[in-house]
Design a protein around this motif. Structure first.
Motif, PDB file in Angstrom:
ATOM      1  N   ASN A 149      -8.034   8.022  -4.797  1.00  0.00           N
ATOM      2  CA  ASN A 149      -8.985   9.126  -4.682  1.00  0.00           C
ATOM      3  C   ASN A 149      -8.404  10.173  -3.738  1.00  0.00           C
ATOM      4  N   CYS A 150      -8.201  11.402  -4.257  1.00  0.00           N
ATOM      5  CA  CYS A 150      -7.592  12.479  -3.476  1.00  0.00           C
ATOM      6  C   CYS A 150      -8.574  13.627  -3.310  1.00  0.00           C
ATOM      7  N   ASN A 151      -8.360  14.406  -2.280  1.00  0.00           N
ATOM      8  CA  ASN A 151      -9.145  15.623  -2.046  1.00  0.00           C
ATOM      9  C   ASN A 151     -10.639  15.311  -2.000  1.00  0.00           C
ATOM     10  N   GLY A 152     -10.977  14.303  -1.184  1.00  0.00           N
ATOM     11  CA  GLY A 152     -12.382  13.952  -1.022  1.00  0.00           C
ATOM     12  C   GLY A 152     -13.010  13.356  -2.260  1.00  0.00           C
ATOM     13  N   GLY A 153     -12.216  12.753  -3.117  1.00  0.00           N
ATOM     14  CA  GLY A 153     -12.731  12.161  -4.348  1.00  0.00           C
ATOM     15  C   GLY A 153     -12.819  13.118  -5.504  1.00  0.00           C
ATOM     16  N   ASN A 154     -12.457  14.385  -5.294  1.00  0.00           N
ATOM     17  CA  ASN A 154     -12.503  15.361  -6.387  1.00  0.00           C
ATOM     18  C   ASN A 154     -11.370  15.147  -7.385  1.00  0.00           C
ATOM     19  N   VAL A 155     -10.308  14.501  -6.950  1.00  0.00           N
ATOM     20  CA  VAL A 155      -9.177  14.219  -7.821  1.00  0.00           C
ATOM     21  C   VAL A 155      -8.925  12.714  -7.797  1.00  0.00           C
ATOM     22  N   VAL A 156      -8.984  12.090  -8.955  1.00  0.00           N
ATOM     23  CA  VAL A 156      -8.767  10.644  -9.066  1.00  0.00           C
ATOM     24  C   VAL A 156      -7.564  10.420  -9.974  1.00  0.00           C
ATOM     25  N   VAL A 157      -6.543   9.755  -9.415  1.00  0.00           N
ATOM     26  CA  VAL A 157      -5.316   9.483 -10.154  1.00  0.00           C
ATOM     27  C   VAL A 157      -5.210   7.970 -10.385  1.00  0.00           C
ATOM     28  N   SER A 158      -4.975   7.604 -11.629  1.00  0.00           N
ATOM     29  CA  SER A 158      -4.793   6.182 -11.969  1.00  0.00           C
ATOM     30  C   SER A 158      -3.462   6.028 -12.689  1.00  0.00           C
ATOM     31  N   ARG A 159      -2.776   4.915 -12.358  1.00  0.00           N
ATOM     32  CA  ARG A 159      -1.504   4.642 -13.010  1.00  0.00           C
ATOM     33  C   ARG A 159      -1.413   3.150 -13.303  1.00  0.00           C
ATOM     34  N   GLU A 160      -1.016   2.843 -14.501  1.00  0.00           N
ATOM     35  CA  GLU A 160      -0.798   1.460 -14.904  1.00  0.00           C
ATOM     36  C   GLU A 160       0.683   1.305 -15.237  1.00  0.00           C
ATOM     37  N   ILE A 161       1.346   0.373 -14.531  1.00  0.00           N
ATOM     38  CA  ILE A 161       2.782   0.179 -14.666  1.00  0.00           C
ATOM     39  C   ILE A 161       3.038  -1.130 -15.404  1.00  0.00           C
ATOM     40  N   PHE A 162       3.944  -1.086 -16.348  1.00  0.00           N
ATOM     41  CA  PHE A 162       4.304  -2.264 -17.119  1.00  0.00           C
ATOM     42  C   PHE A 162       5.711  -2.719 -16.720  1.00  0.00           C
ATOM     43  N   VAL A 163       5.982  -3.997 -16.976  1.00  0.00           N
ATOM     44  CA  VAL A 163       7.257  -4.560 -16.555  1.00  0.00           C
ATOM     45  C   VAL A 163       8.426  -3.927 -17.315  1.00  0.00           C
ATOM     46  N   ASP A 164       8.169  -3.286 -18.445  1.00  0.00           N
ATOM     47  CA  ASP A 164       9.252  -2.627 -19.190  1.00  0.00           C
ATOM     48  C   ASP A 164       9.468  -1.186 -18.725  1.00  0.00           C
ATOM     49  N   ASN A 165       8.931  -0.874 -17.519  1.00  0.00           N
ATOM     50  CA  ASN A 165       9.116   0.430 -16.864  1.00  0.00           C
ATOM     51  C   ASN A 165       8.314   1.564 -17.516  1.00  0.00           C
ATOM     52  N   TYR A 191       0.834  -1.204   0.000  1.00  0.00           N
ATOM     53  CA  TYR A 191       0.000   0.000   0.000  1.00  0.00           C
ATOM     54  C   TYR A 191       0.870   1.256   0.000  1.00  0.00           C
ATOM     55  N   VAL A 192       1.958   1.198   0.753  1.00  0.00           N
ATOM     56  CA  VAL A 192       2.878   2.335   0.782  1.00  0.00           C
ATOM     57  C   VAL A 192       3.455   2.570  -0.598  1.00  0.00           C
ATOM     58  N   CYS A 193       3.844   1.497  -1.269  1.00  0.00           N
ATOM     59  CA  CYS A 193       4.389   1.628  -2.618  1.00  0.00           C
ATOM     60  C   CYS A 193       3.338   2.179  -3.575  1.00  0.00           C
ATOM     61  N   ALA A 194       2.101   1.710  -3.433  1.00  0.00           N
ATOM     62  CA  ALA A 194       1.035   2.168  -4.322  1.00  0.00           C
ATOM     63  C   ALA A 194       0.779   3.660  -4.131  1.00  0.00           C
ATOM     64  N   ILE A 195       0.750   4.120  -2.894  1.00  0.00           N
ATOM     65  CA  ILE A 195       0.519   5.543  -2.636  1.00  0.00           C
ATOM     66  C   ILE A 195       1.637   6.381  -3.226  1.00  0.00           C
ATOM     67  N   CYS A 196       2.882   5.943  -3.018  1.00  0.00           N
ATOM     68  CA  CYS A 196       4.028   6.717  -3.506  1.00  0.00           C
ATOM     69  C   CYS A 196       4.057   6.759  -5.031  1.00  0.00           C
ATOM     70  N   LEU A 197       3.997   5.588  -5.667  1.00  0.00           N
ATOM     71  CA  LEU A 197       4.094   5.535  -7.124  1.00  0.00           C
ATOM     72  C   LEU A 197       2.854   6.109  -7.786  1.00  0.00           C
ATOM     73  N   GLY A 198       1.699   5.928  -7.178  1.00  0.00           N
ATOM     74  CA  GLY A 198       0.476   6.467  -7.752  1.00  0.00           C
ATOM     75  C   GLY A 198       0.415   7.976  -7.710  1.00  0.00           C
ATOM     76  N   LEU A 199       1.176   8.597  -6.820  1.00  0.00           N
ATOM     77  CA  LEU A 199       1.221  10.058  -6.715  1.00  0.00           C
ATOM     78  C   LEU A 199       2.487  10.611  -7.340  1.00  0.00           C
TER      79      LEU A 199
END
Length: 597
Positions: A41-57, A4-12
């Motif tokens: 979901n950031c700022n009460g859901g007003n900001v939604v950030v999605s990230r998809e990471i691939f093995v080729d970086n 979860y820590v990694c997801a928060i860091c990399l997702g932001l």
């Protein structure tokens, strides 16, 4: 779970170096999979950030459902005042030990960014021969010459920045905006007042220059006055000598009359004697002698009378010359006083009398002195025009340099004033902030029967880049307070100190959340229970932001609060897929199992 820590860091849009694990994002994809994804979901859901990471970086970003690049996400995260690289906000498991290794200066910077207002973040850039100070409104630059080591300064306005904020309710935001408008209005009034004062200072500078020119003109008049007074003094001395050397005609006339009387008396006596001895023959010769003597005396009388008349004539001429010279002296004196702007009855100043006393006493000596000065002045007539032009040019350069020096001094004074004001805007709130942190930090340690304090430390108050936050702790009654270092305290003591410092920041922070990962590792059970109680008590207050406390284990019978949300992460080969998870059935089974017990 640290995932979860990694997801928060990399997702932001955080760097992998923040996590202290793999240096490439592809390494964070689950083994056996080609890609991984996260949604925050950031700022009460007003900001939604999605990230998809691939093995080729490679990464695919989405912001509020729309594809974007990483820079757009970074700007949005910055606007929300999220700092995953700040250990005071985001403390992964691998970085827990790094907190105690931070220097006092690094800790101050991290604390300011985490809980300080934007205007407190005074950034200092140190290079060999340049210093730059940034404040909210100004940019100050100090340069040192490579050759002369002289310092020059300059300042310029900084364009208004976008203030960072976190989610707040509408009413509080409206109140803050009204306060900001009032402050801006007040700031505009102050700026107008400063401009008016600057104009007044410019007018005063011009008046000062005019007064200096007037002072120079008066000095020249004073020199001319001194010369005239010297001439007056010389004339007065000559007049006194003439008055002292005049012939006393009355005395001469008295002496002459006495001589004539004596002669007449002698003559009468001689004539009487002559008449008395007429009968004596031998008196005839005496009569002749007396007659001759009478003739001689008569001639002497005539001569004295002529001398008396000549003396009277000379005395009359002397009186007339005296009157003429006195008139000239009075005229010169009157003219000198008019030139010196003195009243008619005003006495000669002491400095002028002293100046006259240093001059020669006789007209001949004064004439000789004047001739010497004239000769000296005539020596300069042989100078070429180029020398005179060079002299005039140098004189103009000197005046220009003096003006530039005055301008530089004014600029330096203004720069020092700006630095002083910027220091007050930064240092005073910083001291108050550190005092608030210290109050909470000390209270937390006292509740654990230990001692701790936080203070603002600096060897030299004027070296702003040397300021730092010092943490000192004491875990045993028989010891003294010691600064928190990687070596002096044990691992558990460092963890307790780090946790309590972060909790001291919790009620002051401007960041929307804080993450702490497995910091309770190494704590003894007593301290772990005490720290957990402080975390629950502090993080559950309405005035604080969201708090993620991630741990692989917890003690039994801990005190929890209704405001807490507890997430259990299970992992293993026999785990149900998420789509088959039934929360109600799980709770029902747990209750049934508890009833059987």
């Amino acid at each position: 779970d640290s995932a979860y820590v990694c997801a928060i860091c990399l997702g932001l849009a955080g760097k992998t170096a923040v996590l202290g694990r793999g240096d490439k994002v592809g390494l964070y994809v689950k083994r056996g999979c080609n890609k991984g994804n996260m949604r925050l979901n950031c700022n009460g859901g007003n900001v939604v950030v999605s990230r998809e990471i691939f093995v080729d970086n490679q990464s695919l970003w989405m912001l509020n459902g729309r594809h974007c690049n990483q820079k757009a996400v970074e700007e949005e995260v910055k606007a929300l005042h999220i700092q995953v690289s700040n250990l005071c906000q985001f403390l992964p498991q691998e970085k827990v030990g790094e907190f105690a290794k931070m220097s006092k200066i690094e800790l101050l910077e991290a604390t300011e960014k985490s809980v300080g207002p934007p205007e407190m973040e005074l950034e200092v850039i140190r290079e060999p021969y340049i210093k730059v100070f940034y404040t909210k409104e100004e940019r100050y630059m100090v340069k040192r010459s490579h050759y002369s080591s002289q310092i020059s300064t300059s300042n310029s306005a900084v364009h208004p920045s976008q203030y960072l904020f976190i989610a707040v309710d509408a009413e509080q935001r409206r109140q803050l905006e009204e306060q900001m408008k009032a402050c801006q209005s007040r700031l505009q009034e102050i700026d107008n007042r400063i401009k008016a004062l600057q104009k007044e200072a410019s007018a005063l500078d011009r008046r000062d220059n005019e007064l200096l020119a007037e002072k120079k003109r008066l000095s020249e008049l004073k020199g001319k006055k001194r010369q005239l007074e010297q001439k007056i003094s010389t004339k007065q001395d000559s007049l006194k000598q003439m008055e002292n050397s005049t012939i006393d005609m009355k005395k001469i006339e008295e002496e002459t009359r006495e001589k004539i009387t004596n002669v007449n008396s002698q003559k009468v006596a001689i004539v009487g004697a002559f008449m008395a001895q007429m009968k004596v023959a031998k008196l005839t010769m005496e009569k002749v002698y007396l007659a001759l003597e009478t003739v001689g005396l008569t001639a002497e009388k005539t001569k004295l009378e002529n001398d008396c008349r000549e003396g009277a004539s000379e005395l009359k001429a002397t009186d007339q010359r005296k009157i003429h010279l006195t008139g000239q002296c009075k005229g010169l004196l009157k003219r000198a006083k008019e030139i010196c702007r003195m009243q008619g009855d005003q006495s000669l100043p002491e400095d002028l009398r002293n100046a006259f006393s240093k001059l020669p006493d006789t007209p001949d000596e004064i004439d000789a002195m004047l001739n010497e000065e004239h000769s000296r002045a005539e020596c300069f007539t042989s100078l070429s025009e180029s020398v005179v032009e060079e002299y005039n040019r140098r004189e103009q350069e000197i005046k220009q340099l003096e003006k530039e020096l005055q301008d530089k001094n004014n600029t330096l004074n203004a720069y020092r004033q700006n630095i002083s004001e910027a220091k007050d805007r930064w240092l005073n709130p910083l001291k108050q902030l550190v005092e608030q942190i210290n109050d909470r930090f000390s209270d937390f340690f006292r509740s654990m029967q230990c001692a701790g304090e936080v203070d603002l430390h600096s060897e030299n108050e004027e070296e702003y880049d040397k300021y730092g936050i010092r943490i000192r702790v004491k875990f045993h009654s028989h010891t003294q307070l010691h600064e928190l270092t990687p070596h002096h305290q044990s691992g558990g003591e460092r963890s307790v100190s780090t946790m309590l410092y972060l909790m001291a920041l919790q009620e002051l922070n401007r960041c929307p959340f804080r993450v702490v990962d497995e910091i309770n590792q190494g704590m003894d059970p007593i301290n772990e229970r005490r720290v957990f109680d402080i975390v629950v008590r502090t993080a559950c207050k309405e005035t604080t932001s969201q708090y993620f406390f991630i741990t692989p284990k917890l003690l039994q019978n801990l005190q929890y609060a209704e405001e807490m949300t507890i997430l259990f992460v299970h992992n293993g080969p026999h785990m149900l897929p998420p789509c088959q998870w039934d929360e109600k059935a799980f709770i029902k089974q747990c209750l049934a199992r508890k009833a059987k017990e």
